[in-house]
Design a protein around this motif. Structure first.
Motif, PDB file in Angstrom:
ATOM      1  N   THR A  39      29.660  19.512 -46.525  1.00  0.00           N
ATOM      2  CA  THR A  39      29.912  18.089 -46.794  1.00  0.00           C
ATOM      3  C   THR A  39      28.787  17.474 -47.608  1.00  0.00           C
ATOM      4  O   THR A  39      29.021  16.697 -48.543  1.00  0.00           O
ATOM      5  N   VAL A  40      27.544  17.837 -47.258  1.00  0.00           N
ATOM      6  CA  VAL A  40      26.375  17.269 -47.938  1.00  0.00           C
ATOM      7  C   VAL A  40      26.349  17.653 -49.411  1.00  0.00           C
ATOM      8  O   VAL A  40      25.883  16.875 -50.262  1.00  0.00           O
ATOM      9  N   LEU A  41      26.842  18.837 -49.735  1.00  0.00           N
ATOM     10  CA  LEU A  41      26.840  19.282 -51.137  1.00  0.00           C
ATOM     11  C   LEU A  41      27.667  18.383 -52.039  1.00  0.00           C
ATOM     12  O   LEU A  41      27.514  18.427 -53.272  1.00  0.00           O
ATOM     13  N   ARG A  42      28.525  17.566 -51.442  1.00  0.00           N
ATOM     14  CA  ARG A  42      29.318  16.622 -52.237  1.00  0.00           C
ATOM     15  C   ARG A  42      28.612  15.275 -52.390  1.00  0.00           C
ATOM     16  O   ARG A  42      29.127  14.382 -53.044  1.00  0.00           O
ATOM     17  N   PHE A  43      27.447  15.126 -51.727  1.00  0.00           N
ATOM     18  CA  PHE A  43      26.682  13.880 -51.823  1.00  0.00           C
ATOM     19  C   PHE A  43      25.866  13.860 -53.118  1.00  0.00           C
ATOM     20  O   PHE A  43      25.686  14.892 -53.758  1.00  0.00           O
ATOM     21  N   PRO A  44      25.345  12.691 -53.517  1.00  0.00           N
ATOM     22  CA  PRO A  44      24.399  12.633 -54.639  1.00  0.00           C
ATOM     23  C   PRO A  44      23.158  13.482 -54.358  1.00  0.00           C
ATOM     24  O   PRO A  44      22.802  13.726 -53.198  1.00  0.00           O
ATOM     25  N   THR A  45      22.494  13.910 -55.396  1.00  0.00           N
ATOM     26  CA  THR A  45      21.368  14.842 -55.263  1.00  0.00           C
ATOM     27  C   THR A  45      20.268  14.298 -54.366  1.00  0.00           C
ATOM     28  O   THR A  45      19.698  15.037 -53.545  1.00  0.00           O
ATOM     29  N   GLN A  46      19.943  13.022 -54.466  1.00  0.00           N
ATOM     30  CA  GLN A  46      18.877  12.439 -53.656  1.00  0.00           C
ATOM     31  C   GLN A  46      19.201  12.509 -52.174  1.00  0.00           C
ATOM     32  O   GLN A  46      18.346  12.849 -51.349  1.00  0.00           O
ATOM     33  N   GLU A  47      20.444  12.210 -51.810  1.00  0.00           N
ATOM     34  CA  GLU A  47      20.851  12.273 -50.407  1.00  0.00           C
ATOM     35  C   GLU A  47      20.924  13.710 -49.916  1.00  0.00           C
ATOM     36  O   GLU A  47      20.681  13.983 -48.741  1.00  0.00           O
ATOM     37  N   GLN A  48      21.266  14.633 -50.794  1.00  0.00           N
ATOM     38  CA  GLN A  48      21.255  16.044 -50.411  1.00  0.00           C
ATOM     39  C   GLN A  48      19.859  16.482 -49.980  1.00  0.00           C
ATOM     40  O   GLN A  48      19.700  17.172 -48.967  1.00  0.00           O
ATOM     41  N   GLY A  49      18.847  16.076 -50.737  1.00  0.00           N
ATOM     42  CA  GLY A  49      17.468  16.448 -50.402  1.00  0.00           C
ATOM     43  C   GLY A  49      17.060  15.937 -49.040  1.00  0.00           C
ATOM     44  O   GLY A  49      16.424  16.655 -48.258  1.00  0.00           O
ATOM     45  N   LYS A  50      17.427  14.689 -48.706  1.00  0.00           N
ATOM     46  CA  LYS A  50      17.100  14.125 -47.398  1.00  0.00           C
ATOM     47  C   LYS A  50      17.783  14.903 -46.278  1.00  0.00           C
ATOM     48  O   LYS A  50      17.178  15.205 -45.248  1.00  0.00           O
ATOM     49  N   ALA A  51      19.056  15.209 -46.472  1.00  0.00           N
ATOM     50  CA  ALA A  51      19.810  15.923 -45.437  1.00  0.00           C
ATOM     51  C   ALA A  51      19.248  17.322 -45.213  1.00  0.00           C
ATOM     52  O   ALA A  51      19.061  17.759 -44.074  1.00  0.00           O
ATOM     53  N   PHE A  52      18.967  18.042 -46.307  1.00  0.00           N
ATOM     54  CA  PHE A  52      18.446  19.401 -46.172  1.00  0.00           C
ATOM     55  C   PHE A  52      17.044  19.407 -45.553  1.00  0.00           C
ATOM     56  O   PHE A  52      16.717  20.283 -44.756  1.00  0.00           O
TER      57      PHE A  52
END
Length: 311
Positions: A222-235
């Motif tokens: 699901t996170v991979l569909r988020f914007p790049t900045q939000e992906q970094g926070k989630a990971f």
């Protein structure tokens, strides 16, 4: 218990043979113990004081922090005192209590981590349905179910252990009492105990790890569909949790799934440290120092106290 054993006490091993190494290891573990208590007390205090953190995620985090403080307190203080003073004796009742508490805390901690992974999975993958799926009543029920099942699980394993006879050496090759070390000392047939331990460990560790892994796979997809900045926070949030969980479960699996062999030395002390001391220590760091909401809440609490003190 008195009728099932000819021993009245066991002798625990220290962290090392030489005094200097024992002192060094003891100071290291005392530092980790105090840091764990401080970090988890901070989490409990902040998540209780800040109304914004009265959510299901922080409800389970608060419970995990309390459990982690209990978990690390079962083994570290006694082991450090024993290692520094040379007083290695522990009564049979004390040994049984330690086994019960270690198993209980480890089992419930795994369940809490599993529920927290499911909570994050629902929050990220089904955000519109989160409040209807996860509510306070469900959180309380899941917590009580985890605690009760932990009591049963720990009670069964402890009782199964102390129906055996111990009539030989009383030197436990470990810095605390655990089942694999005591199985080496029993003069009874331990094959049924080993099979039961193997099956239950595979079901608990393997089953919980599979559930958590599937939850994080859904989260990452699901996170991979988020914007790049939000992906970094989630990971950056999820990856440390996965690493701690992997260390926790892999070290438990190594200690409890390995065949019992009669050996001397300290080969089990390293893996045991990684499932009794390291996870609570790392959890306190990950969920306090690396958690932006907790750090913001700490600032609010401090500023509130400073403001009220200047009035």
């Amino acid at each position: 218990m008195a009728n099932s054993t000819m021993l009245t006490e066991f002798l625990l091993m220290g962290f090392a043979e030489g005094w200097k190494l024992r002192f060094l290891y003891s100071m290291l573990f005392v530092f980790m113990y105090l840091a764990t208590l401080l970090g988890n007390l901070l989490i409990v205090t902040v998540t209780t004081a800040d109304q914004n953190l009265h959510t299901p995620m922080y409800f389970f985090l608060r419970n995990l922090s309390i459990l982690d403080m209990c978990y690390i307190s079962v083994t570290v203080p006694t082991a450090c005192v024993n290692s520094l003073t040379g007083h290695r004796a522990i009564s049979v009742a004390g040994c049984a209590t330690q086994i019960f508490l270690v198993i209980f805390c480890a089992f419930v901690a795994i369940l809490f981590l599993m529920v927290m992974a499911w909570d994050r999975c629902v929050a990220i993958c089904q955000p519109l349905h989160y409040s209807t799926i996860i509510n306070l009543q469900l959180c309380v029920h899941l917590t009580l179910a985890s605690l009760l099942s932990g009591l049963v699980y720990a009670g069964v394993h402890t009782g199964d252990m102390f129906v055996l006879n111990f009539c030989g050496s009383n030197i436990v090759p470990q810095f605390f009492c655990d089942i694999p070390s005591l199985l080496m000392l029993s003069c009874s047939d331990t094959s049924s105990n080993e099979h039961f331990l193997l099956i239950s460990a595979v079901l608990v560790c393997g089953g919980r790890f599979s559930f958590i892994a599937m939850s994080y796979v859904r989260i990452f997809s699901t996170v991979l569909r988020f914007p790049t900045q939000e992906q970094g926070k989630a990971f950056s949030t999820c990856v440390p949790h996965i690493l701690v969980l992997t260390v926790f479960l892999s070290s438990i699996s190594y200690v409890y799934l390995r065949p019992s062999v009669t050996s001397e030395g300290t080969q089990d002390i390293g893996p045991s440290v990684f499932y009794t001391i390291v996870p609570p220590f790392l959890n306190s760091i990950i969920y306090s120092l690396r958690n932006k909401q907790v750090k913001d809440a700490v600032r609010k609490v401090i500023l509130r106290r400073v403001y009220s003190g200047t009035k």
